[in-house]
Design a protein around this motif. Structure first.
Motif, PDB file in Angstrom:
ATOM      1  N   GLY A   1       0.787  -1.230   0.000  1.00  0.00           N
ATOM      2  CA  GLY A   1       0.000   0.000   0.000  1.00  0.00           C
ATOM      3  C   GLY A   1       0.816   1.274   0.000  1.00  0.00           C
ATOM      4  O   GLY A   1       0.264   2.373  -0.090  1.00  0.00           O
ATOM      5  N   GLN A   2       2.138   1.135   0.106  1.00  0.00           N
ATOM      6  CA  GLN A   2       3.004   2.322   0.127  1.00  0.00           C
ATOM      7  C   GLN A   2       3.020   2.988  -1.238  1.00  0.00           C
ATOM      8  O   GLN A   2       3.207   2.333  -2.263  1.00  0.00           O
ATOM      9  N   THR A   3       2.804   4.279  -1.250  1.00  0.00           N
ATOM     10  CA  THR A   3       2.870   5.063  -2.485  1.00  0.00           C
ATOM     11  C   THR A   3       4.174   5.839  -2.515  1.00  0.00           C
ATOM     12  O   THR A   3       4.528   6.513  -1.547  1.00  0.00           O
ATOM     13  N   VAL A   4       4.888   5.722  -3.619  1.00  0.00           N
ATOM     14  CA  VAL A   4       6.157   6.437  -3.782  1.00  0.00           C
ATOM     15  C   VAL A   4       5.984   7.486  -4.875  1.00  0.00           C
ATOM     16  O   VAL A   4       5.646   7.156  -6.014  1.00  0.00           O
ATOM     17  N   LEU A   5       6.163   8.749  -4.512  1.00  0.00           N
ATOM     18  CA  LEU A   5       6.165   9.833  -5.489  1.00  0.00           C
ATOM     19  C   LEU A   5       7.566   9.912  -6.066  1.00  0.00           C
ATOM     20  O   LEU A   5       8.529  10.201  -5.362  1.00  0.00           O
ATOM     21  N   LEU A   6       7.693   9.624  -7.355  1.00  0.00           N
ATOM     22  CA  LEU A   6       9.000   9.568  -7.973  1.00  0.00           C
ATOM     23  C   LEU A   6       9.561  10.969  -8.203  1.00  0.00           C
ATOM     24  O   LEU A   6       8.819  11.948  -8.280  1.00  0.00           O
ATOM     25  N   ASN A   7      10.882  11.057  -8.315  1.00  0.00           N
ATOM     26  CA  ASN A   7      11.545  12.308  -8.651  1.00  0.00           C
ATOM     27  C   ASN A   7      11.328  12.554 -10.142  1.00  0.00           C
ATOM     28  O   ASN A   7      12.034  11.999 -10.978  1.00  0.00           O
ATOM     29  N   THR A   8      10.342  13.376 -10.458  1.00  0.00           N
ATOM     30  CA  THR A   8       9.879  13.537 -11.832  1.00  0.00           C
ATOM     31  C   THR A   8      10.453  14.788 -12.470  1.00  0.00           C
ATOM     32  O   THR A   8      10.465  15.855 -11.854  1.00  0.00           O
ATOM     33  N   ASN A   9      10.941  14.646 -13.697  1.00  0.00           N
ATOM     34  CA  ASN A   9      11.339  15.809 -14.489  1.00  0.00           C
ATOM     35  C   ASN A   9      10.079  16.390 -15.122  1.00  0.00           C
ATOM     36  O   ASN A   9       9.763  16.165 -16.280  1.00  0.00           O
ATOM     37  N   ALA A  10       9.339  17.148 -14.328  1.00  0.00           N
ATOM     38  CA  ALA A  10       8.048  17.666 -14.778  1.00  0.00           C
ATOM     39  C   ALA A  10       8.243  18.623 -15.946  1.00  0.00           C
ATOM     40  O   ALA A  10       9.224  19.368 -16.016  1.00  0.00           O
ATOM     41  N   GLY A  11       7.290  18.593 -16.863  1.00  0.00           N
ATOM     42  CA  GLY A  11       7.357  19.505 -18.003  1.00  0.00           C
ATOM     43  C   GLY A  11       6.402  19.087 -19.098  1.00  0.00           C
ATOM     44  O   GLY A  11       5.636  18.132 -18.953  1.00  0.00           O
ATOM     45  N   ILE A  12       6.455  19.817 -20.197  1.00  0.00           N
ATOM     46  CA  ILE A  12       5.598  19.542 -21.342  1.00  0.00           C
ATOM     47  C   ILE A  12       6.410  18.757 -22.367  1.00  0.00           C
ATOM     48  O   ILE A  12       7.469  19.199 -22.802  1.00  0.00           O
ATOM     49  N   TYR A  13       5.916  17.591 -22.743  1.00  0.00           N
ATOM     50  CA  TYR A  13       6.593  16.692 -23.666  1.00  0.00           C
ATOM     51  C   TYR A  13       5.800  16.570 -24.960  1.00  0.00           C
ATOM     52  O   TYR A  13       4.587  16.306 -24.920  1.00  0.00           O
ATOM     53  N   ASN A  14       6.487  16.799 -26.076  1.00  0.00           N
ATOM     54  CA  ASN A  14       5.875  16.527 -27.377  1.00  0.00           C
ATOM     55  C   ASN A  14       5.968  15.029 -27.627  1.00  0.00           C
ATOM     56  O   ASN A  14       7.043  14.484 -27.855  1.00  0.00           O
ATOM     57  N   LEU A  15       4.833  14.364 -27.589  1.00  0.00           N
ATOM     58  CA  LEU A  15       4.824  12.914 -27.701  1.00  0.00           C
ATOM     59  C   LEU A  15       5.423  12.424 -29.007  1.00  0.00           C
ATOM     60  O   LEU A  15       5.957  11.320 -29.087  1.00  0.00           O
TER      61      LEU A  15
END
Length: 255
Positions: A60-74
């Motif tokens: 049940g543990q939730t891990v918030l990952l170290n995310t390189n947040a941003g806008i990505y052109n798919l």
């Protein structure tokens, strides 16, 4: 309401999970990669606002990952290209759920014009994918998240578009792919693989170089249909056999 028929590239997310918590289920560390993929469609850009990635284990543990947040052109990520957008650690030997959190700055570019891509609040708060995957120590655990843009981008009329993401997790070790190409190069076409036993279908599109790849197919026999823009007529191949862990190459299809 009309669905726009296309398939987009999504970014690949490589996420490494290893030991971090003394109260987790075990002390082993597990390398883990999560990738997203598909093929390009008629838009010149499909920009998605990725804010965060989370995983949940069997405890049940939730891990918030170290995310390189941003806008990505798919469309920058196609034909096997990927990019690392998040990393973290986990000592649980199972991943039960992956959650993608989107922002509101999503757009599509069509014929040089940028259109907002509205996203329902439920999708912004988190795309939850049940994966129920067991991880093993000392190997490269991986999973493919197939972003089905044929079902995900909806044209609502008057130049407006809605993003309603449809994703499916694919364990690459127990699935196969169909690959091939068409001629003449530059022909826009959609590829559909339909299972002869379950009647489930999977889609992709032909890219600018004439290549296509339908990924994450359960082993079995498929009917493959390549549908180009009118006035060209569809081409169908039957009895295409897919084997786990194998690329089934059907060669070049001529129109």
């Amino acid at each position: 309401m009309k669905k726009t028929i296309l398939t987009m590239a999504f970014m690949a997310i490589a996420i490494t999970l290893s030991s971090c918590s003394s109260d987790s289920l075990d002390s082993n560390s597990y390398a883990y990669k999560v990738r997203m993929t598909d093929a390009p469609g008629p838009f010149s850009e499909v920009n998605v606002d990725i804010q965060a990635v989370e995983v949940k284990g069997s405890n049940g543990q939730t891990v918030l990952l170290n995310t390189n947040a941003g806008i990505y052109n798919l469309l920058d990520f196609t034909n096997g290209a990927d990019t690392l957008i998040a990393t973290s650690t986990l000592s649980d030997s199972r991943v039960n759920q992956i959650r993608l959190i989107l922002g509101s700055n999503n757009t599509v570019v069509l014929d040089g014009v940028t259109y907002p891509l509205s996203t329902p609040s439920a999708e912004q708060s988190g795309l939850k994918l049940l994966v129920n995957q067991t991880l093993y120590a000392d190997i490269d655990n991986s999973i493919l998240l197939d972003f089905d843009a044929n079902a995900s981008i909806i044209e609502t009329g008057n130049g407006t578009f809605k993003l309603k993401p449809v994703l499916r997790p694919v364990l690459t070790a127990i699935s196969g792919n169909i690959i091939g190409s068409i001629t003449p190069v530059g022909t826009l076409a959609m590829v559909t693989a339909t299972s002869t036993s379950t009647l489930l279908f999977y889609t992709s599109n032909v890219d600018a170089e004439g290549n296509f790849r339908v990924t994450g197919l359960p082993p079995g026999t498929y009917t493959l249909t390549i549908t180009p823009l009118s006035p060209l007529l569809p081409v169908t191949q039957t009895n295409v056999v897919v084997t786990a862990g194998v690329n089934t190459n059907i060669g070049v299809i001529a129109f």
